[in-house]
Design an enzyme around this catalytic site. Structure first.
Site, mmCIF file in Angstrom:
data_model
loop_
_atom_site.group_PDB
_atom_site.id
_atom_site.type_symbol
_atom_site.label_atom_id
_atom_site.label_comp_id
_atom_site.label_asym_id
_atom_site.label_seq_id
_atom_site.Cartn_x
_atom_site.Cartn_y
_atom_site.Cartn_z
ATOM 1 N N ARG A 210 38.887 41.583 54.912
ATOM 2 C CA ARG A 210 38.786 40.447 55.835
ATOM 3 C C ARG A 210 39.658 40.648 57.072
ATOM 4 O O ARG A 210 39.350 40.122 58.132
ATOM 5 C CB ARG A 210 39.114 39.145 55.075
ATOM 6 C CG ARG A 210 40.510 39.067 54.564
ATOM 7 C CD ARG A 210 40.659 38.026 53.447
ATOM 8 N NE ARG A 210 40.117 38.505 52.158
ATOM 9 C CZ ARG A 210 40.147 37.799 51.027
ATOM 10 N NH1 ARG A 210 40.659 36.577 51.019
ATOM 11 N NH2 ARG A 210 39.652 38.290 49.916
ATOM 12 N N LYS B 50 46.365 48.815 43.757
ATOM 13 C CA LYS B 50 45.440 48.526 42.665
ATOM 14 C C LYS B 50 45.858 49.293 41.422
ATOM 15 O O LYS B 50 46.487 50.348 41.523
ATOM 16 C CB LYS B 50 44.029 49.001 43.045
ATOM 17 C CG LYS B 50 43.308 48.153 44.042
ATOM 18 C CD LYS B 50 41.909 48.696 44.303
ATOM 19 C CE LYS B 50 41.184 47.911 45.370
ATOM 20 N NZ LYS B 50 40.928 46.500 45.011
HETATM 21 N N1 BES Z 1 37.309 46.287 48.071
HETATM 22 C C1 BES Z 1 37.877 45.247 47.302
HETATM 23 C C2 BES Z 1 36.843 44.390 46.594
HETATM 24 C C3 BES Z 1 36.035 45.054 45.520
HETATM 25 C C4 BES Z 1 36.382 44.911 44.194
HETATM 26 C C5 BES Z 1 34.882 45.739 45.819
HETATM 27 C C6 BES Z 1 35.617 45.485 43.202
HETATM 28 C C7 BES Z 1 34.122 46.322 44.832
HETATM 29 C C8 BES Z 1 34.479 46.190 43.518
HETATM 30 C C9 BES Z 1 38.701 44.317 48.195
HETATM 31 O O1 BES Z 1 39.299 44.923 49.270
HETATM 32 C C10 BES Z 1 39.762 43.736 47.353
HETATM 33 O O2 BES Z 1 40.599 44.454 46.920
HETATM 34 N N2 BES Z 1 39.714 42.429 47.139
HETATM 35 C C11 BES Z 1 40.684 41.759 46.345
HETATM 36 C C12 BES Z 1 41.035 40.480 47.048
HETATM 37 C C13 BES Z 1 42.182 39.755 46.436
HETATM 38 C C14 BES Z 1 43.472 40.534 46.638
HETATM 39 C C15 BES Z 1 42.290 38.387 47.059
HETATM 40 C C16 BES Z 1 40.065 41.484 44.990
HETATM 41 O O3 BES Z 1 38.883 41.146 44.939
HETATM 42 O O4 BES Z 1 40.755 41.624 43.994
HETATM 43 MN MN MN Z 2 41.213 45.694 48.753
#
Ligand code: BES
Ligand code: MN
Ligand code: ZN
Length: 507
Positions: A361, A287
């Site tokens: 997931r 990230k």
């Molecule tokens: N934990 C994150 C989702 C999240 C984002 C929670 C912002 C709280 C605030 C999750 O694991 C994630 O990183 N999801 C990705 C999925 C994507 C790579 C398909 C996302 O939402 O960017």
């Molecule tokens: Mn994630």
């Protein structure tokens, strides 16, 4: 937590350092509400030039009436009569408690709201509504006064507030109100436990300490806890959980909780599944740094499940509950899962990992498949699963998906009652195309569009035809701005919602 209690008293006998009084926003505010109040108090509270107080929702004004029984009077706006609601009571009580705390008093009281307005909140006649009213006020006080200041070596100003009375002139109401307050005490302390777990840094709450926190909660509240370590997780072939954990020096845990309430052990259980990613850096699909610290709260689903188990056990709810938490960090270590890798889940299905940041997931897949072992009446998972759900709904509604219309409707209603509102997104079969893989059974990301839904479609593959509700709490668990009774940070969302749901739902 401070003490909150119902107290039978009148304006003549009231004894508190601060008395809060709700005032409706209406054109005849002075003649209709302030003047009668002045008569009750036996003194004038309005200076000759009037007071800039309109009774708006969230508005407060602190007064120091001369020669009155109470040294401080706090006017709290109810808002317009038309929009009056249980939620307004929660918010007004929180506002009053915060003022009482900040002005350094030891005791405060909230005057009983106008009974005719309270009667309007209930479809049924009688005093039963006072259970709900007092519960809402107590929740507002406890949730509103919460701060996460364990790591502050010097506190802003140590709170002197010890007691908060909810007053009434009627003895019979005291009984109803006390019941509501006791319910609120259990549910609020469980929600605050969830907040504490969320707000704690990732170095304090990691998979092992999260498991220990569950064990402590189980011992305190009365539910069973079993913790599976890495070896046992490997023996169960939970390839999603193992895969995500590979990038971290800390091994994963799989937490299994169980509570069988009175007359319930023969019943099929409701299985709660909570995402327990104690820190989500994204893994190899790292990230960006901005805002990454929030990802210490990526175990909010787990916090909600642990909190709900605690509250259900303390309330002795007549339900059979199982709580499952796959717990891991998602870090980019040398052994980490890579884009293109394929994992094999508990049920034998394979996933092509296109993006290691879609890790929630992967671990939920194992837990949802494992939930099948219990032949559940219903599976409910809670997860901070997608940024997409925050884009879609912001911070004021949880994204809900599922396959059982009756249960979804019940969850919607529980959301309205608790104000932990949920909003349904569709799981149309057309979305399935987006997570097709050329080389495995399924792919863990679905491209640019409908990200919250493709995540839901992914999970759906692992629940089979069992009844299931998925709650994406990414927006509602992690608050950027404070609200009346939720500070910035972890909200503890899910505990009040699920308890209310479980109290109403019958399979
Ligand atoms: N934990 C994150 C989702 C999240 C984002 C929670 C912002 C709280 C605030 C999750 O694991 C994630 O990183 N999801 C990705 C999925 C994507 C790579 C398909 C996302 O939402 O960017
Ligand atoms: Mn994630
Ligand atoms: Zn995550």
């Amino acid at each position: 937590m401070i003490r909150v209690s119902a107290q039978r008293t009148t304006m003549k006998t009231i004894d508190a350092d601060l008395l809060a009084i709700g005032i409706f926003e209406d054109p005849h505010l002075f003649a209709g509400q302030i003047a009668p109040l002045e008569r009750l108090l036996g003194t004038s509270i309005v200076p000759p030039d009037g007071i800039p107080f309109a009774g708006k929702d969230g508005q407060t004004m602190l007064l120091f009436p001369k020669n009155a029984r109470v040294p401080r009077l706090l006017l709290v706006g109810w808002g317009k009569r038309d929009g009056f609601s249980i939620e307004r009571i929660r918010r007004a009580a929180a506002a009053a408690a915060k003022v009482a705390q900040s002005c350094g008093v030891a005791t405060a009281a909230f005057l009983e709201p106008d009974p005719t307005m309270i009667a309007r909140l209930s479809p049924e006649p009688g005093n039963g509504i006072w259970v709900t009213v007092a519960a809402a006020a107590a929740e507002g006080i406890w949730l509103g006064l919460y701060t996460f200041n364990r790591y502050k070596t010097t506190k802003d100003s140590p709170s002197r507030l010890r007691r908060f009375f909810l007053t009434t002139e009627s003895t019979s109401k005291v009984r109803y109100m006390s019941r509501g307050i006791e319910h609120a005490r259990i549910v609020s302390s469980s929600a605050l436990l969830a907040r504490d777990l969320e707000n704690a840094p990732g170095d304090e709450i990691h998979p092992e300490s999260l498991a220990q926190a569950a064990r402590r909660a189980g011992r305190r509240s009365g539910f069973r806890v079993r913790i599976l370590d890495e070896r046992q997780i490997r023996r169960m072939h939970m390839g999603g959980l193992l895969g995500v954990a590979r990038g971290s020096h800390r091994p994963p845990r799989f937490i299994v909780m169980e509570y069988a309430g009175p007359r319930s052990s023969a019943k099929k259980p409701v299985v709660l599944v909570g995402k327990g990613v104690t820190f989500d850096a994204g893994g190899i699909s790292l990230k960006p740094s901005a805002g990454m610290a929030e990802m210490k709260m990526d175990m909010s689903g787990a916090g909600a499940v642990i909190g709900t188990m605690s509250a259900a056990a303390e309330l002795r709810l007549p339900v059979h509950l199982v709580g499952l938490v796959p717990a891991t960090e998602n870090l980019p270590g040398g052994g980490a899962l890579k884009p293109g890798d394929i994992v094999r889940h508990y049920n034998g299905m394979t996933t092509e990992v296109d993006n290691t940041d879609a890790e929630g997931r992967l671990i939920l897949a194992d837990a949802l498949a494992y939930a099948g072992r219990y032949d559940p009446a219903l599976i409910i998972d809670l997860a901070t699963l997608t940024g997409a759900v925050v884009v879609a709904l912001g911070h004021f509604a949880t994204g809900m998906m599922g396959n059982n219309p009756v249960a979804l409707q019940e969850m919607h209603d529980a959301g309205e009652r608790t104000y932990e509102r949920v909003w349904e997104l569709p799981l149309f079969e057309e979305y399935d195309r987006l997570i097709r893989s050329d080389i495995a059974d399924i792919k863990n990301v679905g491209g640019r569009w409908a990200g919250a839904i493709t995540a839901g479609m992914f999970l759906k593959r692992f629940v089979g035809d069992r009844r299931w509700i998925h709650l994406d709490i990414a927006g509602t668990a992690i608050m950027e701005e404070p609200t009346a009774y939720i500070p910035r940070g972890g909200s503890g969302v899910g505990v009040r919602l699920l308890i209310d749901f479980l109290e109403h739902w019958s399979a």
